[in-house]
Design a protein around this motif. Sequence first.
Motif, PDB file in Angstrom:
ATOM      1  N   ASP A  57      42.154  47.161  28.995  1.00 55.25           N
ATOM      2  CA  ASP A  57      42.610  47.229  30.388  1.00 55.25           C
ATOM      3  C   ASP A  57      41.491  46.830  31.346  1.00 55.25           C
ATOM      4  OD1 ASP A  57      44.752  48.055  32.303  1.00 55.25           O
ATOM      5  OD2 ASP A  57      43.185  49.443  32.949  1.00 55.25           O
ATOM      6  N   LEU A  60      41.294  43.089  31.334  1.00 56.84           N
ATOM      7  CA  LEU A  60      42.421  42.454  32.010  1.00 56.84           C
ATOM      8  C   LEU A  60      42.350  42.632  33.521  1.00 56.84           C
ATOM      9  CD1 LEU A  60      45.435  43.192  29.643  1.00 56.84           C
ATOM     10  CD2 LEU A  60      44.476  40.972  30.243  1.00 56.84           C
ATOM     11  N   LEU A  63      40.073  40.182  34.789  1.00 55.66           N
ATOM     12  CA  LEU A  63      40.604  38.827  34.707  1.00 55.66           C
ATOM     13  C   LEU A  63      41.762  38.592  35.669  1.00 55.66           C
ATOM     14  CD1 LEU A  63      40.532  36.106  33.149  1.00 55.66           C
ATOM     15  CD2 LEU A  63      42.175  37.106  31.550  1.00 55.66           C
ATOM     16  N   LEU A  64      42.673  39.582  35.750  1.00 55.74           N
ATOM     17  CA  LEU A  64      43.914  39.391  36.507  1.00 55.74           C
ATOM     18  C   LEU A  64      43.994  40.207  37.783  1.00 55.74           C
ATOM     19  CD1 LEU A  64      46.428  39.534  33.507  1.00 55.74           C
ATOM     20  CD2 LEU A  64      45.468  37.483  34.589  1.00 55.74           C
ATOM     21  N   GLY A  65      43.083  41.174  37.957  1.00 53.05           N
ATOM     22  CA  GLY A  65      43.191  42.073  39.098  1.00 53.05           C
ATOM     23  C   GLY A  65      44.226  43.161  38.839  1.00 53.05           C
ATOM     24  N   GLN A  66      44.624  43.865  39.885  1.00 55.21           N
ATOM     25  CA  GLN A  66      45.547  44.992  39.762  1.00 55.21           C
ATOM     26  C   GLN A  66      46.989  44.607  40.086  1.00 55.21           C
ATOM     27  OE1 GLN A  66      44.994  47.928  38.627  1.00 55.21           O
ATOM     28  NE2 GLN A  66      42.845  48.479  38.928  1.00 55.21           N
ATOM     29  N   THR A  68      50.804  42.294  39.708  1.00 58.29           N
ATOM     30  CA  THR A  68      51.980  42.334  38.831  1.00 58.29           C
ATOM     31  C   THR A  68      51.681  41.758  37.450  1.00 58.29           C
ATOM     32  OG1 THR A  68      53.425  42.115  40.757  1.00 58.29           O
ATOM     33  CG2 THR A  68      54.384  41.621  38.618  1.00 58.29           C
ATOM     34  N   ALA A  69      50.877  40.703  37.400  1.00 62.29           N
ATOM     35  CA  ALA A  69      50.578  40.065  36.115  1.00 62.29           C
ATOM     36  C   ALA A  69      49.913  41.048  35.158  1.00 62.29           C
ATOM     37  CB  ALA A  69      49.679  38.848  36.325  1.00 62.29           C
ATOM     38  N   ARG A  70      48.942  41.796  35.665  1.00 61.00           N
ATOM     39  CA  ARG A  70      48.270  42.794  34.825  1.00 61.00           C
ATOM     40  C   ARG A  70      49.245  43.875  34.401  1.00 61.00           C
ATOM     41  NH1 ARG A  70      47.598  48.530  35.805  1.00 61.00           N
ATOM     42  NH2 ARG A  70      46.062  49.238  34.277  1.00 61.00           N
ATOM     43  N   ASN A  71      50.126  44.308  35.313  1.00 62.73           N
ATOM     44  CA  ASN A  71      51.092  45.357  34.995  1.00 62.73           C
ATOM     45  C   ASN A  71      52.068  44.915  33.914  1.00 62.73           C
ATOM     46  OD1 ASN A  71      49.954  47.081  36.888  1.00 62.73           O
ATOM     47  ND2 ASN A  71      51.340  46.458  38.524  1.00 62.73           N
ATOM     48  N   VAL A  73      51.478  42.564  31.578  1.00 59.78           N
ATOM     49  CA  VAL A  73      50.733  42.464  30.321  1.00 59.78           C
ATOM     50  C   VAL A  73      50.470  43.849  29.738  1.00 59.78           C
ATOM     51  CG1 VAL A  73      48.558  41.712  29.257  1.00 59.78           C
ATOM     52  CG2 VAL A  73      49.678  40.268  30.962  1.00 59.78           C
ATOM     53  N   SER A  74      50.349  44.844  30.601  1.00 59.17           N
ATOM     54  CA  SER A  74      50.064  46.196  30.123  1.00 59.17           C
ATOM     55  C   SER A  74      51.185  46.756  29.257  1.00 59.17           C
ATOM     56  CB  SER A  74      49.792  47.137  31.306  1.00 59.17           C
ATOM     57  OG  SER A  74      50.985  47.392  32.041  1.00 59.17           O
TER      58      SER A  74
END
Length: 238
Positions: A57, A60, A63-66, A68-71, A73-74
């Motif tokens: 996490d 990520l 790499l992606l910040g906080q 929607t994309a990170r959410n 992938v989570s």
Amino acid sequence: MGPIIAGVLTALLVAGAYGALIGSNTPPNYRPVLLWAALYALPLQPLAFYALRLPLDTALVGLLGQGTARNLVSLLYAPLTEEPMKWAVLMLPFVRQHLKPAVAVPMALAVGLGFAIGEIGFLAYQLSRAPAYAVLPFTAFGPFAVERFLVAFLHGAFIAFLSARMALGRSLWPALAASLVLHFLLNLPIGVLGLAPLGLDRTVVAALLQIWIIGFTFALGLVVARIHRQLASAQSAP
């Protein structure tokens, strides 16, 4: 203390119910092996969280910040970090040498049971550290107990296909993929409704998720029971 008491009671319920189920479907001479498999799995959920999930996490988020994309992938965190831990228990030489068709499903359920009890302890501890939950009485954690009871079965069911193929000496890749996909499918509605609840009331969302988990558990339970019957019959056939 409410979350801790709820965690202890839930763990005892899970251990008693699934321990009886597993034991009744396992020849007596294999039961010690299954107990050891469950004990090996006991610390693996917290280990997966701290050793794999948190570093993943952190990477990520960098790499992606906080956003929607990170959410999104989570949603893959749990399958990718938890399932390999359970695979590893099945592949321990001591466990694998006792992995016969008649005990393939009980072995998977035993690993899942140990893993789930460790997860219950981990979650209860985390809840006890949150002020909003720490002050609640243990009776407020009924939904937690129900969910953990169902998930305790699912943790074993996800790897039942792998255990069966190992016992039969077949290729493991389809079963490895199946455990990841099944875990992801279980979590998908939970993650989607959590990230975008579509304007629904929180109570409605919680009810929908409970229905999803119950239905998923029932359907997978039928499949796993059938696999166990087929394997047991094949081993006992002349």
